[in-house]
Design an enzyme around this catalytic site. Structure first.
Site, PDB file in Angstrom:
ATOM      1  N   CYS A 211       0.803  -1.232   0.000  1.00 30.68           N
ATOM      2  CA  CYS A 211       0.000   0.000   0.000  1.00 30.68           C
ATOM      3  C   CYS A 211       0.833   1.277   0.000  1.00 30.68           C
ATOM      4  O   CYS A 211       0.300   2.356  -0.239  1.00 30.68           O
ATOM      5  CB  CYS A 211      -0.941  -0.006   1.202  1.00 30.68           C
ATOM      6  SG  CYS A 211      -1.869  -1.538   1.346  1.00 30.68           S
ATOM      7  N   HIS A 346      -2.547   7.881   6.647  1.00 33.46           N
ATOM      8  CA  HIS A 346      -2.765   6.609   5.955  1.00 33.46           C
ATOM      9  C   HIS A 346      -4.204   6.167   6.204  1.00 33.46           C
ATOM     10  O   HIS A 346      -4.939   5.892   5.270  1.00 33.46           O
ATOM     11  CB  HIS A 346      -1.773   5.570   6.465  1.00 33.46           C
ATOM     12  CG  HIS A 346      -1.861   4.250   5.785  1.00 33.46           C
ATOM     13  ND1 HIS A 346      -1.673   4.091   4.434  1.00 33.46           N
ATOM     14  CD2 HIS A 346      -2.133   3.004   6.270  1.00 33.46           C
ATOM     15  CE1 HIS A 346      -1.820   2.813   4.112  1.00 33.46           C
ATOM     16  NE2 HIS A 346      -2.104   2.129   5.206  1.00 33.46           N
ATOM     17  N   HIS A 386      -9.653   2.477   0.088  1.00 35.33           N
ATOM     18  CA  HIS A 386      -8.210   2.252   0.098  1.00 35.33           C
ATOM     19  C   HIS A 386      -7.767   1.777  -1.286  1.00 35.33           C
ATOM     20  O   HIS A 386      -8.038   0.647  -1.689  1.00 35.33           O
ATOM     21  CB  HIS A 386      -7.883   1.205   1.161  1.00 35.33           C
ATOM     22  CG  HIS A 386      -6.421   0.993   1.392  1.00 35.33           C
ATOM     23  ND1 HIS A 386      -5.445   1.620   0.656  1.00 35.33           N
ATOM     24  CD2 HIS A 386      -5.763   0.208   2.301  1.00 35.33           C
ATOM     25  CE1 HIS A 386      -4.257   1.245   1.091  1.00 35.33           C
ATOM     26  NE2 HIS A 386      -4.430   0.380   2.083  1.00 35.33           N
TER      27      HIS A 386
END
Length: 533
Positions: A211, A346, A386
């Site tokens: 990620c 994040h 995400h």
């Protein structure tokens, strides 16, 4: 005296030594300056859920506190066959929504000189990177053809390879294997194809740190610019969810939120919602961008990358490592925590990860802030989900738009704060409505975090663009202008004309700039039209 050596001239030796010392100090200062030289973002483009028309559409979604989720479309796979609300059921998916792009397979292959047969074997992530990178270069004001042979680097992140597995399942035996499959599905070719298409001679790097991939790619691009390896770089990431396989994997690990939302920092946080997207930025040394009169969207002041090391679990977040990467990025930027007024977190929306991240933020940034000057914190994942390998560049895109519009978008899906998070100190605020972020005496600056479940963490310090008065003066206004447009087909030209009519009607861009960029900063194709203004 005859036969004896002359005594050394100590004054001359001392003067020579001092001269050498000054020279070495100057060289050291130059080297240190290169390591911390600011990097300008001179163009960018992106496609995100419900915002597939570039930056303007993304801002419309963010400013309206929009939700990028959609129901998993029937065209991807048989949703009924894979759905089961019980997470223990083998081979099943307990989610029905995600932040997906409407047309992930759409691709104008002839535009890029790719045959239909080859395009069929081309991972849609490669297709998307080609289109978005082309758009980013044009938005930077450069004709892509002008980069041929240039020292331009390509640094891209990608982590999923759904299409390769789909081809294996769809082809009819080994006789259907094509020579294009190797280049069409190989991750390394995603960057290499872009360098080949444009004739770029700088480093061409494809990386996967999960990620954090797209921001690690940006970090490497900045390093390459500072080392003098390249004069220009493209950096970003892409992520598409084309197959149910990864959904099944993440559901078995119970990583996903059943409703497909990232409820970042909320007490109901129960996993993340998957999203797709692609973002690419064009970066250049700030001194060069100012010299060349480039339009600057933002400045990378510093960045850092580290690893969790041995922590409480292979994929578990590590608070001390997060604090360390933030401190390293601030040191690289030669700034302090008090210089930062916003942080794009994040923020995946997990009950474990959110408190750890906010704890690291308070330990590094929060102590320099208070109720009178709070650090505002948000996450783009509350809007779109995400985007995995493209998550970091999605956060960067949000930051650049917030700087441009002097507004911090509202953070969605926060109704009741996670009880493990303490904000009573007032040092950190989460904007739940659109919040003004105007220019002040000091430049606006923000931190941006991206953490991979691989354990690789990255933090970037972004600063607003210099004021127009700090840039070189532009050429004098001409008495008239010529707007020249071109495309590879008549329908494409008509569509382009329509887009320019919309831009002209908005009246937000000086006519001289728009005409100059269209004439100089675009490739010119067979179908053409022009209008005097």
């Amino acid at each position: 005296m005859s036969g004896t050596q002359q005594a050394p001239d100590y004054k001359k030796l001392l003067a020579h030594g001092l001269k050498e010392l000054h020279s070495l100090r100057a060289q050291l200062a130059q080297l240190q300056g290169r390591q911390t030289a600011p990097i300008a973002i001179i163009g960018w483009d992106g496609r995100f859920p419900k915002a597939e028309q570039g930056p303007a559409s993304f801002w419309q979604l963010l400013h309206g506190a929009g939700d990028g989720r959609t129901e998993l479309p029937a065209g991807r796979w048989d949703g009924d066959a894979f759905y089961d609300p019980d997470p223990t059921q083998p081979g099943k998916i307990y989610v029905t929504h995600a932040g997906l792009l409407a047309e992930p397979y759409h691709f104008d292959a002839p535009f890029f000189g790719i045959s239909e047969r080859e395009a069929e074997q081309l991972d849609p992530q490669q297709r998307l990177l080609l289109e978005v990178s082309w758009g980013a270069i044009e938005r930077a004001g450069y004709a892509p053809a002008s980069l041929m042979g240039s020292r331009t680097g390509v640094f891209m992140g990608m982590m999923t390879h759904d299409y390769e597995g789909m081809l294996i399942r769809l082809r009819e035996g080994v006789s259907a294997i094509s020579g294009y499959e190797g280049s069409g599905t190989s991750p390394s070719i995603a960057a290499g194809r872009l360098s080949y298409l444009l004739g770029l001679t700088g480093p061409s790097v494809m990386l996967n740190t999960a990620c954090s991939s797209s921001l690690v790619a940006l970090h490497l691009a900045c390093q390459s610019l500072r080392l003098g390896e390249v004069d220009l770089a493209l950096a970003g990431g892409v992520s598409l969810a084309l197959s149910p396989v990864n959904f099944i994997v993440q559901c078995k690990a119970q990583m996903l939120s059943p409703d497909g939302r990232c409820k970042t920092f909320d007490s109901s946080a129960d996993g993340y919602g998957r999203a797709e997207g692609c973002g690419v930025v064009v970066v250049k040394r700030l001194a060069d961008a100012l010299r060349d009169g480039d339009l600057i969207h933002g400045v990378i002041r510093g960045s850092a990358v580290n690893q969790d090391g041995h922590s409480q679990g292979l994929t578990a977040p590590n608070g001390p490592a997060q604090r360390a990467v933030i401190e390293a990025a601030l040191a690289n930027a030669q700034l302090t925590a008090a210089d930062i007024s916003y942080l794009e977190a994040h923020g995946t929306g997990t009950p474990l990860g959110d408190p750890i991240e906010l704890g690291a933020i308070y330990a590094t940034y929060g102590r320099a802030h208070g109720p009178d000057n709070p650090l505002r914190v948000g996450s783009v994942k509350s809007n779109i989900g995400h985007a995995e390998a493209a998550a970091g560049v999605a956060g960067l895109a949000k930051l650049l738009l917030a700087l441009e519009h002097a507004t911090l978008p509202a953070h969605r899906n926060l109704e009741q704060l996670n009880p493990a998070i303490d904000l009573s100190h007032g040092a950190i605020q989460i904007p739940q409505t659109a919040t003004p972020w105007p220019r002040g005496e000091q430049p606006r600056r923000a931190g941006l975090s991206s953490f991979g479940f691989s354990g690789t963490n990255v933090h970037v310090i972004v600063e607003e663009a210099p004021l127009a008065s700090e840039r070189p003066p532009l050429a004098q206004e001409r008495p008239g202008h010529l707007l020249a447009l071109s495309a590879k087909s008549r329908p494409a030209l008509l569509e382009l004309v329509g887009r320019y009519r919309e831009r002209l009607a908005q009246g937000e861009e000086p006519l001289a700039d728009l005409c100059y960029t269209a004439n100089i900063g675009r490739n010119h194709f067979r179908w053409r039209t022009a209008q005097q203004a």
